[in-house]
Each structure stands twice: as C-alpha cells, then as structure tokens.
Scaffold this motif. Structure first.
Motif, PDB file in Angstrom:
ATOM      1  N   SER A   1       2.609  13.599  -9.966  1.00 32.85           N
ATOM      2  CA  SER A   1       3.163  14.945  -9.801  1.00 32.85           C
ATOM      3  C   SER A   1       3.851  15.424 -11.076  1.00 32.85           C
ATOM      4  O   SER A   1       4.017  16.620 -11.283  1.00 32.85           O
ATOM      5  N   GLY A   2       4.277  14.492 -11.918  1.00 30.09           N
ATOM      6  CA  GLY A   2       5.015  14.842 -13.134  1.00 30.09           C
ATOM      7  C   GLY A   2       6.494  15.081 -12.870  1.00 30.09           C
ATOM      8  O   GLY A   2       7.268  15.311 -13.786  1.00 30.09           O
ATOM      9  N   GLY A   3       6.887  15.023 -11.606  1.00 34.03           N
ATOM     10  CA  GLY A   3       8.275  15.289 -11.248  1.00 34.03           C
ATOM     11  C   GLY A   3       9.267  14.337 -11.892  1.00 34.03           C
ATOM     12  O   GLY A   3      10.342  14.748 -12.325  1.00 34.03           O
ATOM     13  N   HIS A   4       8.901  13.075 -11.970  1.00 33.27           N
ATOM     14  CA  HIS A   4       9.800  12.094 -12.576  1.00 33.27           C
ATOM     15  C   HIS A   4      10.068  12.423 -14.042  1.00 33.27           C
ATOM     16  O   HIS A   4      11.216  12.489 -14.481  1.00 33.27           O
ATOM     17  N   VAL A   5       9.016  12.655 -14.799  1.00 29.35           N
ATOM     18  CA  VAL A   5       9.154  12.954 -16.237  1.00 29.35           C
ATOM     19  C   VAL A   5       9.953  14.233 -16.437  1.00 29.35           C
ATOM     20  O   VAL A   5      10.865  14.285 -17.267  1.00 29.35           O
ATOM     21  N   ILE A   6       9.637  15.263 -15.670  1.00 30.69           N
ATOM     22  CA  ILE A   6      10.359  16.537 -15.786  1.00 30.69           C
ATOM     23  C   ILE A   6      11.838  16.336 -15.487  1.00 30.69           C
ATOM     24  O   ILE A   6      12.707  16.818 -16.218  1.00 30.69           O
ATOM     25  N   GLY A   7      12.143  15.605 -14.419  1.00 33.41           N
ATOM     26  CA  GLY A   7      13.538  15.377 -14.044  1.00 33.41           C
ATOM     27  C   GLY A   7      14.323  14.624 -15.100  1.00 33.41           C
ATOM     28  O   GLY A   7      15.448  14.999 -15.440  1.00 33.41           O
TER      29      GLY A   7
ATOM     30  N   LEU B   1       0.820  -1.205   0.000  1.00 30.85           N
ATOM     31  CA  LEU B   1       0.000   0.000   0.000  1.00 30.85           C
ATOM     32  C   LEU B   1       0.859   1.262   0.000  1.00 30.85           C
ATOM     33  O   LEU B   1       0.605   2.196  -0.769  1.00 30.85           O
ATOM     34  N   ALA B   2       1.891   1.287   0.838  1.00 24.65           N
ATOM     35  CA  ALA B   2       2.780   2.458   0.892  1.00 24.65           C
ATOM     36  C   ALA B   2       3.492   2.645  -0.452  1.00 24.65           C
ATOM     37  O   ALA B   2       3.650   3.775  -0.928  1.00 24.65           O
ATOM     38  N   GLY B   3       3.913   1.549  -1.074  1.00 25.41           N
ATOM     39  CA  GLY B   3       4.550   1.631  -2.391  1.00 25.41           C
ATOM     40  C   GLY B   3       3.588   2.170  -3.433  1.00 25.41           C
ATOM     41  O   GLY B   3       3.962   2.986  -4.278  1.00 25.41           O
ATOM     42  N   GLY B   4       2.335   1.733  -3.388  1.00 28.41           N
ATOM     43  CA  GLY B   4       1.332   2.225  -4.331  1.00 28.41           C
ATOM     44  C   GLY B   4       1.078   3.710  -4.172  1.00 28.41           C
ATOM     45  O   GLY B   4       0.945   4.439  -5.159  1.00 28.41           O
ATOM     46  N   LEU B   5       1.055   4.177  -2.925  1.00 31.17           N
ATOM     47  CA  LEU B   5       0.877   5.605  -2.670  1.00 31.17           C
ATOM     48  C   LEU B   5       2.080   6.396  -3.174  1.00 31.17           C
ATOM     49  O   LEU B   5       1.935   7.438  -3.812  1.00 31.17           O
ATOM     50  N   TYR B   6       3.275   5.875  -2.912  1.00 33.17           N
ATOM     51  CA  TYR B   6       4.499   6.522  -3.382  1.00 33.17           C
ATOM     52  C   TYR B   6       4.493   6.607  -4.912  1.00 33.17           C
ATOM     53  O   TYR B   6       4.821   7.647  -5.486  1.00 33.17           O
ATOM     54  N   ARG B   7       4.119   5.509  -5.572  1.00 36.08           N
ATOM     55  CA  ARG B   7       4.042   5.495  -7.046  1.00 36.08           C
ATOM     56  C   ARG B   7       3.084   6.571  -7.538  1.00 36.08           C
ATOM     57  O   ARG B   7       3.393   7.315  -8.468  1.00 36.08           O
ATOM     58  N   HIS B   8       1.931   6.648  -6.917  1.00 31.90           N
ATOM     59  CA  HIS B   8       0.924   7.639  -7.303  1.00 31.90           C
ATOM     60  C   HIS B   8       1.487   9.066  -7.166  1.00 31.90           C
ATOM     61  O   HIS B   8       1.351   9.878  -8.083  1.00 31.90           O
ATOM     62  N   LEU B   9       2.131   9.345  -6.047  1.00 31.70           N
ATOM     63  CA  LEU B   9       2.702  10.685  -5.828  1.00 31.70           C
ATOM     64  C   LEU B   9       3.813  10.991  -6.834  1.00 31.70           C
ATOM     65  O   LEU B   9       3.871  12.086  -7.396  1.00 31.70           O
ATOM     66  N   LEU B  10       4.668  10.023  -7.056  1.00 33.80           N
ATOM     67  CA  LEU B  10       5.805  10.207  -7.958  1.00 33.80           C
ATOM     68  C   LEU B  10       5.362  10.451  -9.402  1.00 33.80           C
ATOM     69  O   LEU B  10       5.822  11.374 -10.063  1.00 33.80           O
TER      70      LEU B  10
END
Length: 154
Positions: A130-136, A118-127
């Motif tokens: 947010s678009g932060g991964h793609v932008i980075g 569950l925590a991993g799924g929430l982290y995935r959703h946030l990551l």
C-alpha cells in the motif's frame, strides 16, 4: 523475540539543522502524537496489540506505551526504540540520532518486523504494497525535521 533478531525491513533518514539534543524532544513529541491519534486505540485492540493503550511515564522512557508500541529504549539525544506485537506481526521502529557536523544531525528510522503464518504474510503484503508504511515514516521524519529547525519545544 529481541529487536535485533527481527528481520530488517527498511531504513529512512533525513538531515536536520539542529543538534541531536535539540532534535530529541521533537522526536519524542511527534512519535507519541503520531501513534496516539484518534482511532489508534481501536485499531490496536482490533489487531490484538500487546500494548493497546497509552500508559506509563512521560516524557517517553523505557516502559512508556502508546497504542501498538512500548518504549524499549530511550537514550536522550541518541536512540528511541519502539517495540510491539499483535496477531499478525512482531515489530520494532528504531529512531537513531547522530551528529553530522556542527549543529546538524542525521535522524534515521529503521523498521524491523516478522510476519508469521499465512495471515502475517497477507498483513505484510497489505502493509508494504500500500505504501502506507513508507509514507508514514517519511512524514514523521519530515515533521521532526521541520519542528526541530523551528526551535525549542513549545
């Protein structure tokens, strides 16, 4: 878990007006600078990263680490594969260089990751939401392209 067993998330690419061997030192510099910025060690420790600090040989080679990652593969002019894990994810970021004509390269960045529980799924959703991964990732590719097209590492 092996890199190729991690689920594929995305891939981004850019064309560079330089050969793969000319791009390589810029790729290594930009990747290390990106993940060694101030605050990255603290973040890596906060999430329980397996590799929380910078260590190992330089220039980057197998076994080199920086916050959140260790170098799994470093084949000059071809591939730089980074591997990492923390409480919420196991992941890899693989950069590949291919010749694309005379004095031209295609630089690709592939992301693979698993987000258990569950925590991993929430982290995935946030990551990912947010678009932060793609932008980075796109910023890293653009920085490598710009520096490679300006000439040798200074």
């Amino acid at each position: 878990m092996r890199i190729d067993s991690l689920p594929h998330l995305d891939e981004h690419a850019t064309l560079v007006a330089a050969t793969p061997d000319q791009v390589w030192p810029h790729l290594a510099d930009i990747v290390e600078a990106t993940f060694s910025r101030p605050g990255m060690t603290g973040y890596a420790r906060l999430v329980g990263a397996a590799d929380p600090v910078t260590s190992g040989p330089r220039p980057l080679t197998e076994g080199s680490t920086f916050p959140g990652f260790h170098v799994a593969t470093a084949t000059v002019g071809q591939e730089l594969a980074l591997r990492g894990s923390h409480r919420f994810s196991a992941y890899a970021l693989i950069f590949r260089l291919d010749a694309d004509g005379p004095a031209r390269s295609r630089l690709r960045a592939e992301t693979r990751a698993a987000f258990p529980g569950l925590a991993g799924g929430l982290y995935r959703h946030l990551l990912l939401r947010s678009g932060g991964h793609v932008i980075g990732v796109r910023r890293m590719l653009a920085a490598v392209r710009r520096r490679s097209e300006q000439g040798p590492v200074r």
